[in-house]
Design an enzyme around this catalytic site. Structure first.
Site, PDB file in Angstrom:
ATOM      1  N   LYS A  15      22.853  24.817  73.808  1.00 20.60           N
ATOM      2  CA  LYS A  15      23.658  24.208  74.872  1.00 20.60           C
ATOM      3  C   LYS A  15      25.000  23.780  74.296  1.00 20.60           C
ATOM      4  O   LYS A  15      25.038  23.043  73.313  1.00 20.60           O
ATOM      5  CB  LYS A  15      22.934  22.991  75.462  1.00 20.60           C
ATOM      6  CG  LYS A  15      23.772  22.173  76.434  1.00 20.60           C
ATOM      7  CD  LYS A  15      23.055  20.920  76.897  1.00 20.60           C
ATOM      8  CE  LYS A  15      22.765  19.957  75.786  1.00 20.60           C
ATOM      9  NZ  LYS A  15      24.019  19.338  75.235  1.00 20.60           N
ATOM     10  N   ASP A 144      18.208  16.156  78.407  1.00 18.62           N
ATOM     11  CA  ASP A 144      18.802  17.492  78.293  1.00 18.62           C
ATOM     12  C   ASP A 144      17.859  18.614  78.715  1.00 18.62           C
ATOM     13  O   ASP A 144      18.305  19.751  78.928  1.00 18.62           O
ATOM     14  CB  ASP A 144      19.244  17.759  76.846  1.00 18.62           C
ATOM     15  CG  ASP A 144      20.570  17.113  76.506  1.00 18.62           C
ATOM     16  OD1 ASP A 144      21.201  16.531  77.412  1.00 18.62           O
ATOM     17  OD2 ASP A 144      20.982  17.188  75.334  1.00 18.62           O
TER      18      ASP A 144
END
Length: 295
Positions: A15, A144
């Site tokens: 990410k 996340d």
């Protein structure tokens, strides 16, 4: 997705926070963010197969730094999904993690590993659970994880759990650089000078390399100054990206991984080779981000 006899492999994409504004703090201590994130083709890999008993092994460059006990997000994801579905529908599995991403490096490696395990086990166990159900379980593991389950260009708000997909977002050429210095997310947030910054400006109507770079110039990663103070080597990583011709360079997440934006994949590969030659001990990867279209 790759297949092997009796097993299947899922990719755990890194990410990258292209921009990250810290906009507030909740009473429970969680920080509120406004972040544009993309996910790269390069990342970890998770292989899952039915087995006689549960098993978890780790290979890859960063395997020595991965805990093998119940504190690992891979095992937390397995156990959380098993509790949700019931032990009768979730037989033992062998999970093999190929750890290609640095630990504690600001690219959501552990969260992405957990997301890959949730997706992989839902299919391996043939569970009737939708994306929303997986995201709910994922959020219990970490803020996340839901965005790593999505793994497409998105804007994350709240504590990272309020997600808006960004359409018509093409793949980007990126170089990821980490100087080998783990950074504690808690330490970075604790060192913030302010926590009430303005949110991201509106995205450009049409997103391409040039419009995105211009937009990024008026955004920030509010965690970068604090992380730089804690780990000055981050500044060296950014400097090397700029020397190698990056169109835009910034730290991702809470660091220490930095990214450089390049107009083409070939230019990114040449830049990565140059940095790797000068800093052979660093983590350096040329990659492309996942577009908003199904891949």
């Amino acid at each position: 997705m790759d297949t092997d006899i009796g097993s299947r492999t899922w990719h755990a994409h890194a990410k990258i926070n292209l921009a990250l504004h810290v906009t507030g703090r909740r009473a429970d201590g969680y920080h509120l963010i406004d972040s544009l994130a993309v996910f790269t083709r390069f990342g970890d890999r998770v292989e899952i197969a039915l087995a006689d008993s549960d098993d978890f092994t780790v290979s890859g460059r960063y395997a020595p730094a991965v805990p093998l006990d119940a504190g690992n997000l891979v095992l937390k994801a397995r156990d959380a999904l098993r509790r949700e579905a019931g032990s009768g529908r979730t037989p033992p599995v062998s999970i093999k993690l190929e750890k290609n991403l640095p630990i504690a490096s600001g690219v959501g490696g552990g969260s992405s590993d957990a997301a890959a395990v949730l997706r992989g086990l839902a299919q391996t166990w043939a569970l009737d659970i939708d994306d929303a159900g997986l995201a709910r379980i994922g959020l219990s593991l970490g803020a996340d994880v839901p965005m790593c389950l999505a793994a497409k260009p998105l804007v994350a708000r709240g504590i990272g759990d309020e997600l808006s997909m960004v359409p018509d977002f093409s793949a980007l050429g990126l170089v990821l650089v980490n100087p080998g210095t783990p950074v504690s997310t808690a330490d970075v947030f604790a060192a913030l000078s302010r926590r009430d910054n303005e949110p991201l400006p509106p995205l450009p109507r049409s997103i391409d390399f040039h419009s995105l770079r211009n937009w990024l110039e008026v955004t920030r990663n509010d965690l970068e100054p604090a992380a730089l103070a804690l780990q000055p080597a981050i500044g060296r990583a950014l400097s090397w990206l700029n020397k190698a011709g990056s169109g835009f360079s910034r730290m991702s997440g809470s660091g220490a991984t930095c990214f450089g934006l390049f107009e083409t994949g070939n230019v990114a590969k040449r830049a990565a080779a140059e940095i790797r030659n000068r800093q052979p001990g660093w983590f350096v990867a040329a990659t492309r981000s996942m577009s908003s279209e199904a891949e």
